[in-house]
Motif scaffolding. Sequence first.
Motif, PDB file in Angstrom:
ATOM      1  N   LYS A 107     -62.094 -73.699 -14.227  1.00 55.78           N
ATOM      2  CA  LYS A 107     -62.819 -74.556 -13.285  1.00 55.78           C
ATOM      3  C   LYS A 107     -62.587 -74.127 -11.836  1.00 55.78           C
ATOM      4  N   LEU A 108     -61.396 -73.654 -11.521  1.00 51.80           N
ATOM      5  CA  LEU A 108     -61.150 -73.169 -10.159  1.00 51.80           C
ATOM      6  C   LEU A 108     -61.991 -71.926  -9.872  1.00 51.80           C
ATOM      7  N   LYS A 109     -62.105 -71.051 -10.855  1.00 51.67           N
ATOM      8  CA  LYS A 109     -62.963 -69.881 -10.676  1.00 51.67           C
ATOM      9  C   LYS A 109     -64.406 -70.319 -10.482  1.00 51.67           C
ATOM     10  N   ARG A 110     -64.829 -71.329 -11.222  1.00 49.68           N
ATOM     11  CA  ARG A 110     -66.196 -71.858 -11.069  1.00 49.68           C
ATOM     12  C   ARG A 110     -66.394 -72.404  -9.654  1.00 49.68           C
ATOM     13  N   ALA A 111     -65.392 -73.115  -9.118  1.00 50.69           N
ATOM     14  CA  ALA A 111     -65.487 -73.659  -7.757  1.00 50.69           C
ATOM     15  C   ALA A 111     -65.613 -72.528  -6.736  1.00 50.69           C
ATOM     16  N   VAL A 112     -64.801 -71.492  -6.889  1.00 52.77           N
ATOM     17  CA  VAL A 112     -64.873 -70.338  -5.975  1.00 52.77           C
ATOM     18  C   VAL A 112     -66.234 -69.662  -6.099  1.00 52.77           C
ATOM     19  N   ASP A 113     -66.683 -69.435  -7.328  1.00 54.23           N
ATOM     20  CA  ASP A 113     -67.974 -68.771  -7.534  1.00 54.23           C
ATOM     21  C   ASP A 113     -69.120 -69.570  -6.917  1.00 54.23           C
ATOM     22  N   LEU A 114     -69.081 -70.894  -7.055  1.00 55.29           N
ATOM     23  CA  LEU A 114     -70.133 -71.727  -6.466  1.00 55.29           C
ATOM     24  C   LEU A 114     -70.136 -71.598  -4.944  1.00 55.29           C
ATOM     25  N   SER A 115     -68.947 -71.587  -4.361  1.00 56.50           N
ATOM     26  CA  SER A 115     -68.866 -71.432  -2.915  1.00 56.50           C
ATOM     27  C   SER A 115     -69.400 -70.062  -2.494  1.00 56.50           C
ATOM     28  N   VAL A 116     -68.899 -69.027  -3.130  1.00 50.93           N
ATOM     29  CA  VAL A 116     -69.233 -67.654  -2.754  1.00 50.93           C
ATOM     30  C   VAL A 116     -70.713 -67.349  -2.987  1.00 50.93           C
ATOM     31  N   ASP A 117     -71.252 -67.803  -4.108  1.00 54.62           N
ATOM     32  CA  ASP A 117     -72.604 -67.411  -4.497  1.00 54.62           C
ATOM     33  C   ASP A 117     -73.701 -68.398  -4.112  1.00 54.62           C
ATOM     34  N   LYS A 118     -73.325 -69.668  -3.834  1.00 54.53           N
ATOM     35  CA  LYS A 118     -74.363 -70.667  -3.631  1.00 54.53           C
ATOM     36  C   LYS A 118     -74.238 -71.485  -2.349  1.00 54.53           C
ATOM     37  N   TYR A 119     -73.055 -71.998  -2.047  1.00 51.30           N
ATOM     38  CA  TYR A 119     -72.932 -72.999  -1.003  1.00 51.30           C
ATOM     39  C   TYR A 119     -72.539 -72.494   0.383  1.00 51.30           C
ATOM     40  N   CYS A 120     -71.703 -71.485   0.465  1.00 51.84           N
ATOM     41  CA  CYS A 120     -71.145 -71.088   1.766  1.00 51.84           C
ATOM     42  C   CYS A 120     -72.141 -70.267   2.579  1.00 51.84           C
TER      43      CYS A 120
END
Length: 142
Positions: A107-120
């Motif tokens: 889940k932490l990897k998912r949170a990082v991936d969402l930030s890196v690929d979608k939100y930031c």
Amino acid sequence: MTTHNVITTWKGKMQFESTNPSGETITINASQENGGEGEGLRPKALMLSALAGCSGLDIASLIEKMKLKVDHFKIETNADLTEEHPKTYSKVFVEYHFFGNNLNEVKLKRAVDLSVDKYCGVMEMFRQFTTVETKIHYYNTL
């Protein structure tokens, strides 16, 4: 459309004060070898802080939404600077460090991936002019 307004005022020598839309201020100054007094933040390093801060805010929000248990985390950002002027970042490295007991790495990897690929948005802006590499580290603090 939202517009951000930042006012940067020369304070003498190589020092500036810059506002943030929240009303907070920061001091920007050149290094001593570049005519500054060495106090304050450097403009290019501020860009790296903005990158880490943007991604960190995303991840903190996702940690809360996913109800993850994390004692703390930090983001280490390093960048290679070109030799020629104007000096720019040729490559940026962002490392996420998570600390806690029984970390949910998936889940932490998912949170990082969402930030890196979608939100930031800052991450996306960086991708317009450089390569960004990321890495995640997990530390069990039993």
